[in-house]
Design a protein around this motif. Structure first.
Motif, PDB file in Angstrom:
ATOM      1  N   LYS A   1      22.466  56.187  42.395  1.00  0.00           N
ATOM      2  CA  LYS A   1      23.417  55.108  42.687  1.00  0.00           C
ATOM      3  C   LYS A   1      24.688  55.266  41.870  1.00  0.00           C
ATOM      4  O   LYS A   1      25.794  55.020  42.355  1.00  0.00           O
ATOM      5  N   GLU A   2      24.544  55.704  40.615  1.00  0.00           N
ATOM      6  CA  GLU A   2      25.713  55.896  39.753  1.00  0.00           C
ATOM      7  C   GLU A   2      26.559  57.080  40.207  1.00  0.00           C
ATOM      8  O   GLU A   2      27.746  57.152  39.890  1.00  0.00           O
ATOM      9  N   SER A   3      25.935  58.004  40.935  1.00  0.00           N
ATOM     10  CA  SER A   3      26.653  59.207  41.387  1.00  0.00           C
ATOM     11  C   SER A   3      26.941  59.153  42.880  1.00  0.00           C
ATOM     12  O   SER A   3      27.142  60.193  43.510  1.00  0.00           O
ATOM     13  N   ILE A   4      26.965  57.954  43.445  1.00  0.00           N
ATOM     14  CA  ILE A   4      27.095  57.800  44.896  1.00  0.00           C
ATOM     15  C   ILE A   4      28.378  58.423  45.431  1.00  0.00           C
ATOM     16  O   ILE A   4      28.410  58.966  46.535  1.00  0.00           O
ATOM     17  N   ASN A   5      29.473  58.385  44.637  1.00  0.00           N
ATOM     18  CA  ASN A   5      30.748  58.961  45.099  1.00  0.00           C
ATOM     19  C   ASN A   5      30.629  60.466  45.297  1.00  0.00           C
ATOM     20  O   ASN A   5      31.104  61.009  46.298  1.00  0.00           O
ATOM     21  N   LEU A   6      29.981  61.135  44.339  1.00  0.00           N
ATOM     22  CA  LEU A   6      29.811  62.582  44.446  1.00  0.00           C
ATOM     23  C   LEU A   6      28.980  62.936  45.670  1.00  0.00           C
ATOM     24  O   LEU A   6      29.339  63.835  46.447  1.00  0.00           O
ATOM     25  N   TYR A   7      27.879  62.233  45.879  1.00  0.00           N
ATOM     26  CA  TYR A   7      27.003  62.558  47.001  1.00  0.00           C
ATOM     27  C   TYR A   7      27.660  62.229  48.339  1.00  0.00           C
ATOM     28  O   TYR A   7      27.430  62.920  49.338  1.00  0.00           O
TER      29      TYR A   7
ATOM     30  N   ILE B   1      29.882  65.193  49.087  1.00  0.00           N
ATOM     31  CA  ILE B   1      29.090  66.339  49.540  1.00  0.00           C
ATOM     32  C   ILE B   1      28.658  66.141  50.989  1.00  0.00           C
ATOM     33  O   ILE B   1      28.774  67.056  51.826  1.00  0.00           O
ATOM     34  N   ILE B   2      28.160  64.940  51.322  1.00  0.00           N
ATOM     35  CA  ILE B   2      27.726  64.649  52.688  1.00  0.00           C
ATOM     36  C   ILE B   2      28.900  64.765  53.662  1.00  0.00           C
ATOM     37  O   ILE B   2      28.777  65.329  54.753  1.00  0.00           O
ATOM     38  N   ALA B   3      30.061  64.222  53.263  1.00  0.00           N
ATOM     39  CA  ALA B   3      31.255  64.292  54.122  1.00  0.00           C
ATOM     40  C   ALA B   3      31.625  65.746  54.402  1.00  0.00           C
ATOM     41  O   ALA B   3      31.961  66.108  55.548  1.00  0.00           O
TER      42      ALA B   3
END
Length: 430
Positions: free
Chosen positions: A281-287, A290-292
């Motif tokens: 949850k804390e790294s949601i921006n990074l993931y 990556i998904i994008a």
């Protein structure tokens, strides 16, 4: 130039002769905006008129740099150093700069896609507000009027909404997303370039049979795609010029490959840490980034596969096709490198990140010089000025070329000194 004065003095009547349709059949938004700049210099020659449109591209690129900074403030939070590093490596990415100074829709496409990424990150990090989706809808509409493939932005935005729904454990975002899709579907029935979406039949590949993605033929295509990506598209992304006839010295691509591999190692460390610490949850921006990136690549791959089936040859996935997500890619790259440096060289991590900034600026300057050397004779300053002055507006002729270059280098040096002082000593106000 030999024919410069002849071209400069052509009568206005010649501007409407031998006019053909725009070759790539792009939607009209960029050209509509460009026509405003073009017509503002209508009393001048074609040199001034074309450079006026290039000035529009320059403004759009500067806006990309600004949007990058806003994105960096979200994904790097309180780490102001990494915010400026990301903004800098976007501003000095040579191929991105090169492709953003012409008279094609690339800079507007890249800007609007960067805005979609920004809106998606805002949605992820704030309470979901209808105004974000309204603005996103308008951006997707503008993007669709710039480049046909811009609709890839819709599934990327959808992922941000779905992730937000999961985090908040609410279904309301899903209903809002459905309203967005219905709105864009209605819009596609109005715009001629997008009417093929009504029956999901694309002009170049007709209606795709997605069952073919389970065939061995598709697996074989993926192997070919990976080889071509490694051998061609990778280099193309970082810098291939003169209509693909000029590449940079191989050592440059080798250095970039090493940096990418180091970044992937850092990302692997980050993922392992998040698994053990249950810190997703804390790294949601990074993931999300990556998904994008994966969604964008997968859609391009599938489209090219069906194009090859329909036409007997590959459309060719150019490196610049990935530039709409350049901010996303370089954010991921910086995430990984910073994680690796902090993990193994914590004491010297900031110096390594600073070295990355210097390398990118040098990469930009050397690339520009290398390309200029392929067009002009750089062994003599006088010869270079004479050749570079041909077929240009008066303001870009003669000594003014040297003044512009000297000013550019002086500002870069000042920037690097101030950046280093603030970055290492924290003695310059942010």
């Amino acid at each position: 130039g030999i024919y410069e004065e002849t071209i400069r003095n052509l009568p206005k009547s010649t501007r409407t002769s031998l006019v053909e349709n725009e070759a790539t059949v792009n939607p009209p938004l960029y050209y509509t905006l460009g026509s405003i700049f073009y017509k503002s210099t209508t009393s001048f020659s074609i040199f001034e008129r074309v450079f006026a449109v290039r000035f529009l591209s320059l403004v759009l690129f500067l806006l990309i740099v600004f949007i990058t900074f806003k994105i960096s403030q979200i994904i790097f939070g309180k780490n102001k150093k990494l915010q400026l590093v990301l903004t800098t490596i976007i501003a000095f990415n040579p191929m991105l700069v090169f492709s953003s100074t012409g008279v094609l829709p690339d800079p507007l496409t890249n800007l609007l896609f960067s805005i979609i990424i920004l809106i998606s990150l805002i949605i992820l990090n704030n309470s979901l507000n209808i105004k974000y989706l309204v603005f996103a809808s308008l951006t997707i509409i503008a993007g669709s009027l710039t480049r046909q493939q811009f609709l890839i932005a819709l599934p990327i935005l959808s992922i941000a909404v779905f992730l937000k729904a999961i985090i908040e454990k609410k279904v309301r975002p899903i209903f809002i997303l459905m309203g967005l899709i219905i709105t864009l579907g209605t819009f596609s029935s109005i715009v001629p370039q997008l009417r093929y979406l009504q029956d999901f039949s694309f002009p170049e590949i007709q209606a795709p049979n997605f069952k073919l993605l389970l065939s061995l033929n598709f697996i074989s295509y993926l192997r070919v795609f990976l080889v071509e990506t490694n051998n061609q598209t990778f280099a193309w992304y970082w810098g291939v010029y003169r209509w693909l006839s000029l590449t940079l010295p191989p050592v440059i691509y080798q250095i970039i490959r090493v940096l990418v591999l180091l970044s992937l190692s850092g990302l692997f460390i980050k993922i392992i840490k998040d698994i053990f610490q249950k810190n997703f949850k804390e790294s949601i921006n990074l993931y999300f980034l990556i998904i994008a990136s994966l969604i964008y690549a997968v859609i391009l791959i599938i489209w090219d596969y069906f194009f090859r089936l329909s036409n007997g040859f590959s459309f060719g996935i150019q490196g610049r096709y990935f530039f709409p997500l350049a901010v996303t890619h370089l954010s991921i790259l910086l995430f990984g490198l910073n994680q690796l440096f902090e993990f193994f060289f914590k004491k010297y991590a900031r110096y390594l990140i600073l070295a990355l900034v210097v390398l990118v600026i040098l990469f930009n300057d050397l690339s520009i010089f290398y390309v200029a050397s392929s067009y002009y004779n750089t062994s003599s300053l006088a010869t270079f000025i004479n050749q570079a002055s041909q077929y240009k507006p008066q303001i870009f002729k003669g000594v003014s070329i040297i003044v512009i270059m000297a000013t550019k280098l002086a500002l870069q040096i000042i920037f690097l000194f101030r950046f280093r002082k603030w970055f290492v000593e924290n003695s310059v106000a942010y």
